[in-house]
Scaffold this motif. Structure first.
Motif, PDB file in Angstrom:
ATOM      1  N   ALA A   1       0.843  -1.192   0.000  1.00 52.34           N
ATOM      2  CA  ALA A   1       0.000   0.000   0.000  1.00 52.34           C
ATOM      3  C   ALA A   1       0.880   1.243   0.000  1.00 52.34           C
ATOM      4  O   ALA A   1       1.876   1.315   0.726  1.00 52.34           O
ATOM      5  CB  ALA A   1      -0.912   0.018   1.221  1.00 52.34           C
ATOM      6  N   LEU A   2       0.504   2.218  -0.823  1.00 50.89           N
ATOM      7  CA  LEU A   2       1.178   3.509  -0.902  1.00 50.89           C
ATOM      8  C   LEU A   2       0.210   4.565  -0.405  1.00 50.89           C
ATOM      9  O   LEU A   2      -0.884   4.723  -0.956  1.00 50.89           O
ATOM     10  CB  LEU A   2       1.608   3.797  -2.337  1.00 50.89           C
ATOM     11  CG  LEU A   2       2.244   5.160  -2.617  1.00 50.89           C
ATOM     12  CD1 LEU A   2       3.551   5.330  -1.837  1.00 50.89           C
ATOM     13  CD2 LEU A   2       2.490   5.335  -4.119  1.00 50.89           C
ATOM     14  N   LEU A   3       0.603   5.307   0.639  1.00 48.10           N
ATOM     15  CA  LEU A   3      -0.264   6.285   1.295  1.00 48.10           C
ATOM     16  C   LEU A   3       0.237   7.696   1.003  1.00 48.10           C
ATOM     17  O   LEU A   3       1.375   8.033   1.331  1.00 48.10           O
ATOM     18  CB  LEU A   3      -0.294   6.038   2.802  1.00 48.10           C
ATOM     19  CG  LEU A   3      -0.518   4.594   3.276  1.00 48.10           C
ATOM     20  CD1 LEU A   3      -0.634   4.550   4.793  1.00 48.10           C
ATOM     21  CD2 LEU A   3      -1.740   3.972   2.624  1.00 48.10           C
TER      22      LEU A   3
ATOM     23  N   ARG B   1       2.569  -4.561   3.258  1.00 45.06           N
ATOM     24  CA  ARG B   1       3.666  -3.604   3.351  1.00 45.06           C
ATOM     25  C   ARG B   1       3.079  -2.223   3.119  1.00 45.06           C
ATOM     26  O   ARG B   1       2.359  -2.000   2.128  1.00 45.06           O
ATOM     27  CB  ARG B   1       4.746  -3.892   2.311  1.00 45.06           C
ATOM     28  CG  ARG B   1       5.901  -2.896   2.377  1.00 45.06           C
ATOM     29  CD  ARG B   1       6.930  -3.124   1.296  1.00 45.06           C
ATOM     30  NE  ARG B   1       7.947  -2.087   1.320  1.00 45.06           N
ATOM     31  CZ  ARG B   1       8.893  -1.944   0.380  1.00 45.06           C
ATOM     32  NH1 ARG B   1       8.945  -2.792  -0.646  1.00 45.06           N
ATOM     33  NH2 ARG B   1       9.769  -0.962   0.474  1.00 45.06           N
ATOM     34  N   THR B   2       3.353  -1.298   4.027  1.00 41.89           N
ATOM     35  CA  THR B   2       2.701   0.008   4.010  1.00 41.89           C
ATOM     36  C   THR B   2       3.757   1.102   3.926  1.00 41.89           C
ATOM     37  O   THR B   2       4.609   1.214   4.813  1.00 41.89           O
ATOM     38  CB  THR B   2       1.835   0.186   5.271  1.00 41.89           C
ATOM     39  OG1 THR B   2       0.902  -0.909   5.345  1.00 41.89           O
ATOM     40  CG2 THR B   2       1.073   1.497   5.220  1.00 41.89           C
ATOM     41  N   VAL B   3       3.692   1.897   2.861  1.00 47.98           N
ATOM     42  CA  VAL B   3       4.674   2.942   2.604  1.00 47.98           C
ATOM     43  C   VAL B   3       3.951   4.283   2.570  1.00 47.98           C
ATOM     44  O   VAL B   3       3.136   4.544   1.678  1.00 47.98           O
ATOM     45  CB  VAL B   3       5.413   2.692   1.272  1.00 47.98           C
ATOM     46  CG1 VAL B   3       6.441   3.790   1.028  1.00 47.98           C
ATOM     47  CG2 VAL B   3       6.086   1.316   1.288  1.00 47.98           C
ATOM     48  N   ALA B   4       4.230   5.120   3.568  1.00 51.82           N
ATOM     49  CA  ALA B   4       3.680   6.477   3.628  1.00 51.82           C
ATOM     50  C   ALA B   4       4.765   7.444   3.174  1.00 51.82           C
ATOM     51  O   ALA B   4       5.917   7.338   3.608  1.00 51.82           O
ATOM     52  CB  ALA B   4       3.232   6.806   5.050  1.00 51.82           C
TER      53      ALA B   4
ATOM     54  N   LEU C   1      -3.360   2.025  -3.755  1.00 45.73           N
ATOM     55  CA  LEU C   1      -3.075   3.458  -3.655  1.00 45.73           C
ATOM     56  C   LEU C   1      -4.132   4.125  -2.793  1.00 45.73           C
ATOM     57  O   LEU C   1      -5.337   3.939  -3.016  1.00 45.73           O
ATOM     58  CB  LEU C   1      -3.058   4.076  -5.051  1.00 45.73           C
ATOM     59  CG  LEU C   1      -2.817   5.584  -5.139  1.00 45.73           C
ATOM     60  CD1 LEU C   1      -1.457   5.963  -4.562  1.00 45.73           C
ATOM     61  CD2 LEU C   1      -2.935   6.053  -6.599  1.00 45.73           C
ATOM     62  N   LEU C   2      -3.668   4.917  -1.817  1.00 47.58           N
ATOM     63  CA  LEU C   2      -4.573   5.672  -0.951  1.00 47.58           C
ATOM     64  C   LEU C   2      -4.124   7.125  -0.931  1.00 47.58           C
ATOM     65  O   LEU C   2      -2.945   7.417  -0.702  1.00 47.58           O
ATOM     66  CB  LEU C   2      -4.566   5.100   0.467  1.00 47.58           C
ATOM     67  CG  LEU C   2      -5.463   5.779   1.512  1.00 47.58           C
ATOM     68  CD1 LEU C   2      -5.904   4.779   2.581  1.00 47.58           C
ATOM     69  CD2 LEU C   2      -4.803   6.981   2.197  1.00 47.58           C
ATOM     70  N   GLY C   3      -5.063   8.037  -1.143  1.00 45.93           N
ATOM     71  CA  GLY C   3      -4.786   9.459  -1.034  1.00 45.93           C
ATOM     72  C   GLY C   3      -5.710  10.103  -0.025  1.00 45.93           C
ATOM     73  O   GLY C   3      -6.938   9.894  -0.065  1.00 45.93           O
ATOM     74  N   HIS C   4      -5.139  10.863   0.909  1.00 46.36           N
ATOM     75  CA  HIS C   4      -5.919  11.561   1.936  1.00 46.36           C
ATOM     76  C   HIS C   4      -6.089  13.026   1.550  1.00 46.36           C
ATOM     77  O   HIS C   4      -5.108  13.720   1.252  1.00 46.36           O
ATOM     78  CB  HIS C   4      -5.208  11.467   3.290  1.00 46.36           C
ATOM     79  CG  HIS C   4      -5.846  12.308   4.363  1.00 46.36           C
ATOM     80  ND1 HIS C   4      -5.151  13.240   5.089  1.00 46.36           N
ATOM     81  CD2 HIS C   4      -7.131  12.362   4.819  1.00 46.36           C
ATOM     82  CE1 HIS C   4      -5.956  13.832   5.952  1.00 46.36           C
ATOM     83  NE2 HIS C   4      -7.168  13.314   5.806  1.00 46.36           N
TER      84      HIS C   4
END
Length: 290
Positions: A42-44, A68-71, A111-114
């Motif tokens: 996941a890409l944050l 796997r989480t990448v901010a 893909l996550l966008g805040h």
């Protein structure tokens, strides 16, 4: 302004630089613990005035669930840095950075966008189609420009940035309580550390980034129909209250996208930091379903 509840990284997470075809980006990178099957990556992408630390409370539960989480700090944000040129922060440039970040990770990527990051993530998907992505999540991010009162506040900030330095603008924001979002931590030591961090983060942001992306927030067109045409699993997630994009706008957008819709009780514009456990549970349920 999204406020992390704490700053300490969990086990199996580290801060480093992600090297991409478009440069080096500061990231927080959490990997699943030993014995946990890897389910995906996941890409944050953080929002306006934000940074990778806005997702710090999601790192442990998402990694524990096998992701796997990448901010990331985008260009001009916090520890990534960037040029003193407005052209560098046009939305196509920011979206191309997100694509490059995804290409530097094992894919396809969730893909996550805040907030503003949701608009940038949307642009990245529209530019590339479904080929690079496992799914798209837009968190507290709406169909077009923010609502009128928030536009007025953003215009005030842009006017201040045009005539004052970053420290002066910071002090004015504190005095006026402009953009204050997210409940502060209850432990005094943590509160003080987070307060200091937010001040440092603000000063580290490139002013041109804030100017250009602030304009995007008040002028973004509705591109929901275009996004709906991309054959990609989509999630619209938000708190129960949102002053930037009202909840009925987000409900309607989710319907138009044929997206999964999740509302996190007890959260407002930053469920990632205000209710991280419930937010992580919703994200992992969605990612496992696609």
């Amino acid at each position: 302004m999204s406020r992390p509840p704490f700053l300490t990284l969990p086990d199996h997470a580290r801060a480093h630089r992600l090297e991409t075809a478009r440069g080096s980006f500061a990231v927080l990178d959490a990997t699943p613990p030993a014995g946990t099957a890897l389910r995906g990556t996941a890409l944050l992408v953080p929002g306006f005035t934000g940074s990778k630390e806005d997702f710090v409370a999601l790192l442990e539960p998402l990694a524990a669930a096998g992701f796997r989480t990448v901010a990331v700090d985008g260009r001009g944000q916090h520890e990534t840095g960037g040029p003193r040129s407005e052209a560098a922060y046009a939305q196509p440039e920011l979206a191309a950075d997100v694509v490059a970040q995804a290409e530097a990770l094992p894919g396809p990527v969730h893909l996550l966008g805040h907030s503003l990051g949701g608009l940038v993530a949307r642009r990245a998907v529209l530019e590339t189609g479904a080929r690079r992505w496992a799914s798209l999540t837009v968190m507290s991010s709406g169909p077009a420009a923010i609502e009128a009162e928030q536009q007025a506040r953003t215009k005030m900030l842009l006017d201040a940035l045009a005539v004052a330095d970053m420290e002066t603008v910071w002090q004015a924001m504190r005095e006026l309580d402009v953009e204050d979002a997210g409940a502060p931590a209850t432990v005094p030591e943590v509160t003080g550390a987070v307060d200091d961090f937010m001040h440092r983060r603000w000063l580290a942001n490139v002013p041109e980034l804030l100017v250009v992306t602030g304009r995007q927030l008040i002028s973004e067109p509705d591109r929901v129909a275009e996004l709906a045409a991309v054959p990609l699993p989509k999630l619209v997630i938000s708190g129960a209250v949102d002053h930037a994009w009202p909840i009925p706008w987000l409900d309607d957008m989710a319907e138009r996208l044929s997206a999964v819709r999740v509302v996190i009780d007890g959260a407002e514009h930053s469920p990632n930091s205000e209710q991280p456990a419930a937010t992580a549970e919703a994200l992992t349920a969605f990612w496992r379903s696609v």
